[in-house]
Enzyme design. Structure first.
Site, short mmCIF file in Angstrom:
data_model
loop_
_atom_site.label_atom_id
_atom_site.label_comp_id
_atom_site.label_asym_id
_atom_site.label_seq_id
_atom_site.Cartn_x
_atom_site.Cartn_y
_atom_site.Cartn_z
N VAL A 1 4.98 3.61 76.00
CA VAL A 1 4.48 3.88 74.65
C VAL A 1 3.63 2.74 74.10
CG1 VAL A 1 6.34 5.48 74.05
CG2 VAL A 1 6.60 3.03 73.52
N ALA B 1 12.60 -4.66 60.70
CA ALA B 1 11.18 -4.72 60.37
C ALA B 1 10.45 -3.51 60.95
CB ALA B 1 10.57 -6.01 60.89
N ASN C 1 10.81 9.02 69.49
CA ASN C 1 12.22 8.63 69.63
C ASN C 1 12.42 7.32 70.38
OD1 ASN C 1 15.27 9.26 69.93
ND2 ASN C 1 14.56 9.11 72.04
N LYS D 1 11.75 -0.52 61.82
CA LYS D 1 12.16 0.73 61.18
C LYS D 1 11.66 0.82 59.74
CE LYS D 1 14.15 2.28 64.83
NZ LYS D 1 13.49 3.36 65.61
N TYR E 1 14.35 -5.33 64.55
CA TYR E 1 14.61 -3.89 64.52
C TYR E 1 14.44 -3.33 63.10
CZ TYR E 1 17.03 0.49 65.72
OH TYR E 1 17.36 1.81 65.93
N SER F 1 15.90 4.56 60.84
CA SER F 1 17.31 4.17 60.90
C SER F 1 17.74 3.78 59.48
CB SER F 1 17.51 2.97 61.83
OG SER F 1 18.82 2.42 61.69
#
Length: 246
Positions: free
Chosen positions: A63, A156, A89, A158, A154, A141
């Site tokens: 990705v 930052a 995802n 989300k 993580y 999240s």
């Protein structure tokens, strides 16, 4: 079935929430392409998913690589003729407190969880614009809404996804493209199963329903938001957390 004749691309579709989403979408009549890094894992997942629907394919792609993702989108178009739904995802964690986090940990999580969503959405949206229709669903999240100890990178990413979701809803609405995000609480994925039992027990107690979510709970939320039943919903970050954050 909610998603009959719709084509869905699901990144990180070999395990956990991604796999559960592919299963649910197949059961709802969708044609599904799962994107993941390892070809051997894709082959294994496809063999397992075939029992839920015949229109399942996979493509090995990174990705964080635009050329890789563009190839995956071309494959989807050549195979099924459209890209109606994108589920962003794919994601990773590399946790550490601020004063201990290495730059490499920061870069790796931001590249996969934020840049990867940007690259994949841009590629899919180009086709959706031509079709004048589409649904983009991003994996956020609850930590992106409220923060979390030891997860600067993580959180930052989300939080950025929440902002991009609302921005893209504004930009793409004119093309009949809806953009939403789902913000799970703690869900029994392989990632959570690796946590100490005392941590998972604490999370269960914090839930108003006294439960930890199942991947199927998130998959069901995606299926609803992808369907015509959610035709007037865009720019929303939907918390699916059992009341964890109340």
């Amino acid at each position: 079935m909610k998603l009959t004749n719709k084509t869905a691309v699901i990144t990180g579709g070999c395990k956990g929430i991604g796999y559960a989403t592919a299963k649910t979408f197949l059961e709802e009549g969708a044609k599904v392409v799962i994107i993941d890094l390892k070809k051997e894992e894709i082959i294994k997942s496809i063999e397992s998913l075939k029992q839920f629907g015949e229109h399942i394919e996979g493509f090995a792609a990174d990705v964080t690589s635009k050329s890789s993702i563009m190839a995956a989108m071309d494959f989807t178009l050549n195979t099924f003729g459209s890209i109606d739904i994108l589920i962003n995802n794919a994601g990773i964690v590399a946790d550490a407190q601020l004063l201990k986090m290495e730059e490499e940990q920061w870069d790796r999580v931001i590249n996969v969880n934020l840049k990867g969503v940007f690259i994949t959405t841009q590629a899919a949206a180009l086709q959706m614009k031509k079709q004048k229709s589409g649904v983009i669903l991003n994996a956020s999240s609850v930590v992106g809404l409220y923060g979390n100890f030891g997860q600067s990178n993580y959180v930052a990413a989300k939080s950025g996804i929440n902002g991009m979701t609302k921005t893209w809803a504004r930009e793409l609405g004119r093309y009949n493209i809806r953009v939403n995000a789902v913000a799970p609480g703690f869900v029994l994925t392989d990632m959570v199963k690796q946590m100490p039992e005392k941590v998972t027990s604490m999370m269960k107690e914090k839930s108003l329903l006294n439960e930890i979510g199942k991947p199927e709970d998130i998959a069901n939320a995606y299926a609803f938001l992808a369907s015509d039943e959610a035709a007037f919903i865009t720019g929303t970050v939907l918390s699916v957390d059992g009341g964890l954050t109340l």
